[in-house]
Scaffold this active site. Sequence first.
Site, PDB file in Angstrom:
ATOM      1  N   ASP A  19      54.681  44.457  32.257  1.00 48.60           N
ATOM      2  CA  ASP A  19      53.317  44.349  32.744  1.00 48.60           C
ATOM      3  C   ASP A  19      53.316  44.964  34.147  1.00 48.60           C
ATOM      4  O   ASP A  19      54.374  45.125  34.762  1.00 48.60           O
ATOM      5  CB  ASP A  19      52.929  42.866  32.782  1.00 48.60           C
ATOM      6  N   ASP A  21      50.426  44.487  36.927  1.00 50.92           N
ATOM      7  CA  ASP A  21      49.847  43.629  37.974  1.00 50.92           C
ATOM      8  C   ASP A  21      50.611  42.300  38.059  1.00 50.92           C
ATOM      9  O   ASP A  21      50.599  41.516  37.109  1.00 50.92           O
ATOM     10  CB  ASP A  21      48.371  43.332  37.660  1.00 50.92           C
TER      11      ASP A  21
HETATM   12  C1  BG6 Z   1      45.296  42.732  34.197  1.00 49.88           C
HETATM   13  C2  BG6 Z   1      45.130  41.762  35.332  1.00 49.88           C
HETATM   14  O1  BG6 Z   1      46.484  43.480  34.395  1.00 49.88           O
HETATM   15  O2  BG6 Z   1      44.201  43.628  34.137  1.00 49.88           O
HETATM   16  C3  BG6 Z   1      43.795  41.049  35.235  1.00 49.88           C
HETATM   17  O3  BG6 Z   1      46.185  40.806  35.266  1.00 49.88           O
HETATM   18  C4  BG6 Z   1      42.675  42.078  35.161  1.00 49.88           C
HETATM   19  O4  BG6 Z   1      43.633  40.221  36.366  1.00 49.88           O
HETATM   20  C5  BG6 Z   1      42.923  43.000  33.972  1.00 49.88           C
HETATM   21  O5  BG6 Z   1      41.410  41.433  34.988  1.00 49.88           O
HETATM   22  C6  BG6 Z   1      41.879  44.079  33.819  1.00 49.88           C
HETATM   23  O6  BG6 Z   1      41.949  44.920  34.927  1.00 49.88           O
HETATM   24  P1  BG6 Z   1      40.842  46.004  35.323  1.00 49.88           P
HETATM   25  O7  BG6 Z   1      41.539  46.748  36.444  1.00 49.88           O
HETATM   26  O8  BG6 Z   1      40.623  46.880  34.122  1.00 49.88           O
HETATM   27  O9  BG6 Z   1      39.629  45.285  35.735  1.00 49.88           O
HETATM   28 MG    MG Z   2      50.106  40.651  35.244  1.00 52.66          MG
END
Ligand code: BG6
Ligand code: MG
Length: 230
Positions: A19, A21
Amino acid sequence: MDNFVHMKSPTDIKACIFDLDGVIVDTAHFHFLGWKRLADELNIPFTEEENEKLKGVPRMESLAHILGLGNIELPESEKRDLAIRKNEWYKEYIKGMDPDDILPGVTSFIDELHASNIQVAIASSSKNAGTVVDKINYRDKIQALVDGNMVKKGKPDPELFLLAASMLNVDPHFCVVFEDAYSGIEAALKAEMRNIGIGEPEYLNNADFVIPGFSKFSLTGLKQLYLLPV
Ligand code: BG6
Ligand code: MG
């Protein structure tokens, strides 16, 4: 620990799927800051603990969860506008990111995987994943990138991880997932992949194993957890 799935697992690791984030970089905190700012504007109580449930969860589902906390119902167009606002803030927060933001130990662990011919992918629900990967100069470190633009369903659906495995041409049973989100571990379990939680065992109680981060972790350590030959 879910032994059932892993009893079937081959005695080898051919790919590691990370992953992004909260695992490779601390952008999970920026997502929280964006949602918190939106929740504050809407007068919805929203804590870091509540945010644990949103980690890994795609944008519109996260927004629906927050609106649910405030018992707020809105037309689709207004929900889109709110999601866009949060995303604009998020993009502002990540603007200054660079390779120094890579979390401790991640790159040396990935280099060790490459040296052992284990393939590496990133699989993230985020539609911003490509931008972050570019900011930290990570394109050359990975053989596949799967992001929220490429799938119908984000985590906890296994689609992201299964797509990553198929792009690497590796059977899911030979893959290990690294995840900081409960929803991400759920996705890995549904994909029948081994999985390591990154963070607190309290929040990641569905994971095979939980480690605090990569600074004291190695391929040998990973194999030892699964009782594989080193
Ligand atoms: C995930 C995060 O990787 O991506 C979430 O952990 C986030 O917190 C999700 O909501 C979607 O991300 P984005 O950048 O498309 O809004
Ligand atoms: Mg994550």
